[in-house]
Design a protein around this motif. Sequence first.
Motif, PDB file in Angstrom:
ATOM      1  N   SER A   1      -1.246  10.833  11.994  1.00  0.00           N
ATOM      2  CA  SER A   1      -2.436  11.558  11.525  1.00  0.00           C
ATOM      3  C   SER A   1      -2.020  12.831  10.831  1.00  0.00           C
ATOM      4  O   SER A   1      -1.001  13.435  11.163  1.00  0.00           O
ATOM      5  N   PHE A   2      -2.795  13.231   9.842  1.00  0.00           N
ATOM      6  CA  PHE A   2      -2.678  14.577   9.286  1.00  0.00           C
ATOM      7  C   PHE A   2      -3.909  15.331   9.759  1.00  0.00           C
ATOM      8  O   PHE A   2      -5.007  15.095   9.254  1.00  0.00           O
ATOM      9  N   GLY A   3      -3.732  16.185  10.751  1.00  0.00           N
ATOM     10  CA  GLY A   3      -4.883  16.854  11.327  1.00  0.00           C
ATOM     11  C   GLY A   3      -5.848  15.812  11.859  1.00  0.00           C
ATOM     12  O   GLY A   3      -5.450  14.919  12.603  1.00  0.00           O
ATOM     13  N   PRO A   4      -7.115  15.906  11.479  1.00  0.00           N
ATOM     14  CA  PRO A   4      -8.106  14.956  12.004  1.00  0.00           C
ATOM     15  C   PRO A   4      -8.062  13.595  11.296  1.00  0.00           C
ATOM     16  O   PRO A   4      -8.674  12.640  11.751  1.00  0.00           O
ATOM     17  N   LEU A   5      -7.295  13.498  10.193  1.00  0.00           N
ATOM     18  CA  LEU A   5      -7.306  12.282   9.389  1.00  0.00           C
ATOM     19  C   LEU A   5      -6.233  11.318   9.866  1.00  0.00           C
ATOM     20  O   LEU A   5      -5.040  11.595   9.747  1.00  0.00           O
ATOM     21  N   GLU A   6      -6.640  10.196  10.415  1.00  0.00           N
ATOM     22  CA  GLU A   6      -5.651   9.205  10.857  1.00  0.00           C
ATOM     23  C   GLU A   6      -5.296   8.310   9.677  1.00  0.00           C
ATOM     24  O   GLU A   6      -6.136   7.592   9.146  1.00  0.00           O
ATOM     25  N   GLY A  21      -1.277  -2.009  -1.993  1.00  0.00           N
ATOM     26  CA  GLY A  21      -2.544  -1.588  -1.408  1.00  0.00           C
ATOM     27  C   GLY A  21      -3.179  -0.509  -2.238  1.00  0.00           C
ATOM     28  O   GLY A  21      -2.515   0.131  -3.052  1.00  0.00           O
ATOM     29  N   PRO A  22      -4.487  -0.294  -2.021  1.00  0.00           N
ATOM     30  CA  PRO A  22      -5.198   0.703  -2.832  1.00  0.00           C
ATOM     31  C   PRO A  22      -4.698   2.119  -2.582  1.00  0.00           C
ATOM     32  O   PRO A  22      -4.042   2.387  -1.584  1.00  0.00           O
ATOM     33  N   SER A  23      -5.021   3.006  -3.498  1.00  0.00           N
ATOM     34  CA  SER A  23      -4.639   4.407  -3.393  1.00  0.00           C
ATOM     35  C   SER A  23      -5.207   5.016  -2.116  1.00  0.00           C
ATOM     36  O   SER A  23      -6.351   4.779  -1.764  1.00  0.00           O
ATOM     37  N   GLY A  24      -4.361   5.782  -1.419  1.00  0.00           N
ATOM     38  CA  GLY A  24      -4.813   6.439  -0.203  1.00  0.00           C
ATOM     39  C   GLY A  24      -4.764   5.574   1.029  1.00  0.00           C
ATOM     40  O   GLY A  24      -5.188   5.989   2.108  1.00  0.00           O
ATOM     41  N   SER A  25      -4.236   4.347   0.911  1.00  0.00           N
ATOM     42  CA  SER A  25      -4.236   3.443   2.056  1.00  0.00           C
ATOM     43  C   SER A  25      -3.123   3.758   3.051  1.00  0.00           C
ATOM     44  O   SER A  25      -3.096   3.196   4.135  1.00  0.00           O
ATOM     45  N   GLY A  26      -2.176   4.645   2.654  1.00  0.00           N
ATOM     46  CA  GLY A  26      -1.130   5.046   3.607  1.00  0.00           C
ATOM     47  C   GLY A  26       0.254   4.488   3.285  1.00  0.00           C
ATOM     48  O   GLY A  26       1.166   4.579   4.102  1.00  0.00           O
ATOM     49  N   LYS A  27       0.443   3.932   2.096  1.00  0.00           N
ATOM     50  CA  LYS A  27       1.728   3.319   1.727  1.00  0.00           C
ATOM     51  C   LYS A  27       2.868   4.346   1.726  1.00  0.00           C
ATOM     52  O   LYS A  27       3.916   4.124   2.328  1.00  0.00           O
ATOM     53  N   THR A  28       2.631   5.448   1.039  1.00  0.00           N
ATOM     54  CA  THR A  28       3.674   6.485   0.970  1.00  0.00           C
ATOM     55  C   THR A  28       3.977   7.034   2.352  1.00  0.00           C
ATOM     56  O   THR A  28       5.138   7.210   2.731  1.00  0.00           O
ATOM     57  N   THR A  29       2.916   7.279   3.111  1.00  0.00           N
ATOM     58  CA  THR A  29       3.106   7.830   4.451  1.00  0.00           C
ATOM     59  C   THR A  29       3.949   6.888   5.303  1.00  0.00           C
ATOM     60  O   THR A  29       4.880   7.321   5.992  1.00  0.00           O
ATOM     61  N   LEU A  30       3.663   5.595   5.232  1.00  0.00           N
ATOM     62  CA  LEU A  30       4.430   4.619   6.001  1.00  0.00           C
ATOM     63  C   LEU A  30       5.899   4.636   5.580  1.00  0.00           C
ATOM     64  O   LEU A  30       6.806   4.682   6.414  1.00  0.00           O
ATOM     65  N   ASP A  83       9.498   4.607  -3.430  1.00  0.00           N
ATOM     66  CA  ASP A  83       8.068   4.915  -3.508  1.00  0.00           C
ATOM     67  C   ASP A  83       7.632   4.902  -4.971  1.00  0.00           C
ATOM     68  O   ASP A  83       7.875   5.850  -5.706  1.00  0.00           O
ATOM     69  N   GLU A  84       6.987   3.840  -5.383  1.00  0.00           N
ATOM     70  CA  GLU A  84       6.527   3.694  -6.769  1.00  0.00           C
ATOM     71  C   GLU A  84       7.576   4.178  -7.774  1.00  0.00           C
ATOM     72  O   GLU A  84       7.315   5.107  -8.546  1.00  0.00           O
ATOM     73  N   PRO A  85       8.736   3.514  -7.783  1.00  0.00           N
ATOM     74  CA  PRO A  85       9.847   4.028  -8.597  1.00  0.00           C
ATOM     75  C   PRO A  85       9.580   4.004 -10.097  1.00  0.00           C
ATOM     76  O   PRO A  85      10.282   4.682 -10.841  1.00  0.00           O
ATOM     77  N   THR A 108       4.957  -0.469  -4.650  1.00  0.00           N
ATOM     78  CA  THR A 108       4.798  -0.614  -6.105  1.00  0.00           C
ATOM     79  C   THR A 108       3.428  -1.175  -6.466  1.00  0.00           C
ATOM     80  O   THR A 108       2.741  -1.759  -5.638  1.00  0.00           O
ATOM     81  N   HIS A 109       3.057  -0.932  -7.694  1.00  0.00           N
ATOM     82  CA  HIS A 109       1.844  -1.554  -8.235  1.00  0.00           C
ATOM     83  C   HIS A 109       2.198  -2.639  -9.240  1.00  0.00           C
ATOM     84  O   HIS A 109       1.311  -3.234  -9.855  1.00  0.00           O
ATOM     85  N   GLU A 110       3.511  -2.879  -9.456  1.00  0.00           N
ATOM     86  CA  GLU A 110       3.947  -3.902 -10.412  1.00  0.00           C
ATOM     87  C   GLU A 110       3.868  -5.267  -9.724  1.00  0.00           C
ATOM     88  O   GLU A 110       4.811  -5.692  -9.059  1.00  0.00           O
TER      89      GLU A 110
HETATM   90  N1  LIG Z   1       0.873  15.934   3.880  1.00  0.00           N
HETATM   91  C1  LIG Z   1      -0.401  15.489   3.965  1.00  0.00           C
HETATM   92  N2  LIG Z   1      -1.357  16.258   4.506  1.00  0.00           N
HETATM   93  C2  LIG Z   1      -2.626  15.816   4.618  1.00  0.00           C
HETATM   94  N3  LIG Z   1      -3.048  14.622   4.197  1.00  0.00           N
HETATM   95  C3  LIG Z   1      -2.159  13.798   3.644  1.00  0.00           C
HETATM   96  C4  LIG Z   1      -0.775  14.186   3.482  1.00  0.00           C
HETATM   97  N4  LIG Z   1      -0.108  13.174   2.900  1.00  0.00           N
HETATM   98  C5  LIG Z   1      -1.023  12.199   2.688  1.00  0.00           C
HETATM   99  N5  LIG Z   1      -2.244  12.569   3.125  1.00  0.00           N
HETATM  100  C6  LIG Z   1      -3.459  11.737   3.096  1.00  0.00           C
HETATM  101  O1  LIG Z   1      -3.165  10.526   3.736  1.00  0.00           O
HETATM  102  C7  LIG Z   1      -3.788   9.435   3.077  1.00  0.00           C
HETATM  103  C8  LIG Z   1      -2.748   8.391   2.699  1.00  0.00           C
HETATM  104  O2  LIG Z   1      -1.882   8.958   1.743  1.00  0.00           O
HETATM  105  P1  LIG Z   1      -0.671   8.152   1.121  1.00  0.00           P
HETATM  106  O3  LIG Z   1       0.002   9.081   0.184  1.00  0.00           O
HETATM  107  O4  LIG Z   1       0.150   7.569   2.200  1.00  0.00           O
HETATM  108  O5  LIG Z   1      -1.409   7.007   0.316  1.00  0.00           O
HETATM  109  P2  LIG Z   1      -0.821   5.958  -0.711  1.00  0.00           P
HETATM  110  O6  LIG Z   1      -1.224   4.628  -0.221  1.00  0.00           O
HETATM  111  O7  LIG Z   1       0.611   6.216  -0.947  1.00  0.00           O
HETATM  112  O8  LIG Z   1      -1.663   6.277  -2.018  1.00  0.00           O
HETATM  113  P3  LIG Z   1      -1.204   6.219  -3.578  1.00  0.00           P
HETATM  114  O9  LIG Z   1      -1.265   4.785  -3.994  1.00  0.00           O
HETATM  115  O10 LIG Z   1      -2.273   7.027  -4.270  1.00  0.00           O
HETATM  116  O11 LIG Z   1       0.150   6.831  -3.675  1.00  0.00           O
HETATM  117  C9  LIG Z   1      -4.527  10.024   1.895  1.00  0.00           C
HETATM  118  O12 LIG Z   1      -5.875  10.178   2.252  1.00  0.00           O
HETATM  119  C10 LIG Z   1      -3.881  11.358   1.693  1.00  0.00           C
HETATM  120  O13 LIG Z   1      -4.786  12.281   1.173  1.00  0.00           O
END
Ligand SMILES: Nc1ncnc2c1ncn2[C@@H]1O[C@H](COP(=O)(O)OP(=O)(O)OP(=O)(O)O)[C@@H](O)[C@H]1O
Lengths: 250, 222
Positions: free
Chosen positions: A10-15, A34-43, A167-169, A199-201
């Motif tokens: 989670s980032f603060g309250p956002l899981e 996966g769609p933007s914001g789905s958590g790919k980069t975070t994972l 990450d999306e090279p 990737t989105h390719e």
């Molecule tokens: N350091 C951070 N602090 C707070 N929120 C974050 C942080 N990093 C990511 N988020 C939030 O976590 C969610 C997932 O982000 P993430 O970057 O993992 O998505 P993504 O799937 O990689 O999206 P994209 O395709 O746009 O790159 C988003 O809602 C983003 O705003």
Amino acid sequence: MIEIRDLHKSFGPLEVLKGINLRLEHGKVLVIIGPSGSGKTTLLRCFNLLELPDQGILTVAGTEIRFAEKAKIPRKTVLGLRQKTGMVFQSYNLFPHMTALGNVMEGQITVQRRSREEARSRGLELLGKVGLSDKAEAYPHQLSGGQQQRVAIARAMAVEPEVLLFDEPTSALDPELVGEVLKVIRQLASEGMTMVIVTHEMKFAADVADLIVLMDQGFILEQGSPQQVLKQSQNPRVRQFLNRLSGDEQ
Amino acid sequence: MDDRKLQIFMDSLLPLFKAGVAYTIPLALVSFVLGLLLAVATALVRLSSWRIPELIARFYVWIIRGTPLLVQLFIIFYGLPSAGIVLDPFIAAVIGFTLSVGAYSSEIVRAAILSIPKGQWEAAYSVGMTRGQALRRIILPQAARVSVPPLANSFISLVKDTSLAAGITYVEMFRTAQQITATTYEPLLLYSEAALFYLLFCSVLSGLQNVLEKRFDRYTAR
Ligand SMILES: Nc1ncnc2c1ncn2[C@@H]1O[C@H](COP(=O)(O)OP(=O)(O)OP(=O)(O)O)[C@@H](O)[C@H]1O
Ligand SMILES: [Mg+2]
């Protein structure tokens, strides 16, 4: 090789990651879509602890780490894990004050304590492998985006990681430069490098992936072979995501 | 200018230049080098998560920036003897100027470190570097490039500020001019002459700054 069990972040309250389970065998390629914001980069960033998960178990090449609220991960464990992984960023992040060769030598000298000669010869070998032998002495600002990204791949390879993370090279690249970077990644795949690629390719993903994971809102919506996920999935949300992508391409 | 004045002017050139080279410049150089080390240390402490040292660093910067340099020098040189600490004028001046450079430049260094993109830290961590290694090998070299112009500014200010050391009996260039004035009664002439030397030194430093910036430019896109 890589295993993740019930990973939460989670980032603060956002899981952002809501219980991820994954397994990848040695020498295989995992593509995360996966769609933007789905958590790919975070994972992806959890794999080398650029993000610290709140909960769950991560195993990379024999190192198992258990995460729990407030439990501190020892520094040695973090550094050890990072030496087993290499990362390639969307925006390359080359060290601008070093030449291409310097970038590829840096980790070998500072982290692995190799001699300069050894680091140099391995550095040149890797630059050759990504097709940039003639750019060894160029600084990053003298290189095109595609060339910079190929140096970044060589830099990540230089410390001999067990897993390469991307990450999306190619997202920051002009369309005509995407091919040269994908070609390098395909070659690594054919040599049996274990890789995790966001990737989105889609065509590239279908070709190179052994396992595709489709993420949505912090969950894994679907996972399986490219055939299973991209062609046979009956899940309406999966179809919707894929349709939107192919819509974009036309 | 009559002959007598011209003669005094010519006779003072060498003593002033000597005082500048032998006393003003060394004082500035030593204080700047030590001050820069103190500045980097202070900046790093302020960017760290150690609460107590961070508070001390902040307190130090607050005190130094909030009080006049001349008053600080007087406290160190004339005040400390009452507490049993007697210092040579040069040492007292070095301490005063080092503390001053350390406080002001720590803000420059801190801003420079913060200006390096987060991706550079992450790239360094990703090849397995520790925080210290990332700082030394990746972040500080880039921060150094960013801070050359403001630090050169600080150094040039410092060269001029060393004239304050005349107030604590350190015989540098300005105090030398005062001494010659005392025997010749030509304040306008002598102080202007000293000013010319300060101008000369600072111009040379500006030139050096340009050379340094050019050297660093090798890796910067323009
Ligand atoms: N350091 C951070 N602090 C707070 N929120 C974050 C942080 N990093 C990511 N988020 C939030 O976590 C969610 C997932 O982000 P993430 O970057 O993992 O998505 P993504 O799937 O990689 O999206 P994209 O395709 O746009 O790159 C988003 O809602 C983003 O705003
Ligand atoms: Mg992303």
